[in-house]
Design a protein around this motif. Structure first.
Motif, mmCIF file in Angstrom:
data_model
loop_
_atom_site.group_PDB
_atom_site.id
_atom_site.type_symbol
_atom_site.label_atom_id
_atom_site.label_comp_id
_atom_site.label_asym_id
_atom_site.label_seq_id
_atom_site.Cartn_x
_atom_site.Cartn_y
_atom_site.Cartn_z
ATOM 1 N N ALA A 1 0.833 -1.202 0.000
ATOM 2 C CA ALA A 1 0.000 0.000 0.000
ATOM 3 C C ALA A 1 0.868 1.253 0.000
ATOM 4 O O ALA A 1 0.550 2.234 -0.684
ATOM 5 C CB ALA A 1 -0.929 -0.003 1.213
ATOM 6 N N PHE A 2 1.972 1.231 0.752
ATOM 7 C CA PHE A 2 2.859 2.389 0.761
ATOM 8 C C PHE A 2 3.529 2.569 -0.599
ATOM 9 O O PHE A 2 3.717 3.694 -1.059
ATOM 10 C CB PHE A 2 3.911 2.284 1.872
ATOM 11 C CG PHE A 2 4.735 3.534 2.002
ATOM 12 C CD1 PHE A 2 4.176 4.697 2.513
ATOM 13 C CD2 PHE A 2 6.059 3.566 1.586
ATOM 14 C CE1 PHE A 2 4.915 5.866 2.614
ATOM 15 C CE2 PHE A 2 6.816 4.717 1.684
ATOM 16 C CZ PHE A 2 6.235 5.873 2.204
ATOM 17 N N GLY A 3 3.875 1.482 -1.262
ATOM 18 C CA GLY A 3 4.449 1.565 -2.603
ATOM 19 C C GLY A 3 3.486 2.232 -3.575
ATOM 20 O O GLY A 3 3.880 3.065 -4.397
ATOM 21 N N GLU A 4 2.213 1.905 -3.471
ATOM 22 C CA GLU A 4 1.196 2.543 -4.313
ATOM 23 C C GLU A 4 1.069 4.035 -3.967
ATOM 24 O O GLU A 4 0.923 4.876 -4.842
ATOM 25 C CB GLU A 4 -0.151 1.838 -4.138
ATOM 26 C CG GLU A 4 -1.245 2.363 -5.017
ATOM 27 C CD GLU A 4 -0.938 2.200 -6.503
ATOM 28 O OE1 GLU A 4 -1.333 3.103 -7.273
ATOM 29 O OE2 GLU A 4 -0.288 1.211 -6.884
ATOM 30 N N PHE A 5 1.145 4.338 -2.678
ATOM 31 C CA PHE A 5 1.110 5.718 -2.203
ATOM 32 C C PHE A 5 2.259 6.516 -2.821
ATOM 33 O O PHE A 5 2.067 7.630 -3.319
ATOM 34 C CB PHE A 5 1.204 5.721 -0.669
ATOM 35 C CG PHE A 5 1.276 7.071 -0.036
ATOM 36 C CD1 PHE A 5 0.121 7.764 0.278
ATOM 37 C CD2 PHE A 5 2.502 7.655 0.279
ATOM 38 C CE1 PHE A 5 0.182 9.006 0.879
ATOM 39 C CE2 PHE A 5 2.568 8.894 0.884
ATOM 40 C CZ PHE A 5 1.402 9.573 1.181
#
Length: 121
Positions: A8-12
């Motif tokens: 999720a942080f990578g997508e962020f």
């Protein structure tokens, strides 16, 4: 210890990094601060509060990231470029505006009663 969903942080990061890079390039122009390092510092701060950020809307996240970037920039020793007036003689512009204001304000005004004319000054 807080566990962060790295996917999720990578997508962020993929979503917000392009705008951060543009803002960092503007902030760092003429500064000793490296824009890539500034983006990295900002994203590191975002990682530390990601659990809270991921529930926010885009406008709130953008605002938080802008504030975090500004604080990181200052902490890294960056200073904003000096803003210069867009006109060469700012006093002349103010004087011209005052003259235009007097010209408009000195126009005749018609009173509330029919046929009565007055001057404002």
């Amino acid at each position: 210890m807080v566990t962060v969903n790295l996917q999720a942080f990578g997508e962020f990061v993929r979503t917000h990094r392009p705008a951060l890079e543009v803002r960092a390039a503007r902030l760092c122009a003429g500064s000793t601060v490296d824009s890539t390092e500034l983006v990295g510092e900002t994203l590191e701060r975002a990682l530390s509060v990601f659990e809270r950020l991921q529930d926010q809307d885009t406008a709130a996240v953008t605002q938080w990231l802008d504030g975090a970037m500004g604080r990181c920039f200052a902490r890294m020793g960056g200073q904003l470029a000096e803003v210069k007036p867009s006109t060469p003689d700012l006093q002349q512009t103010f004087d011209m505006l005052r003259a235009r204001f007097r010209e408009v304000y000195g126009q005749p005004v018609f009173g509330k009663r029919a046929g009565v004319t007055g001057w404002r000054m």
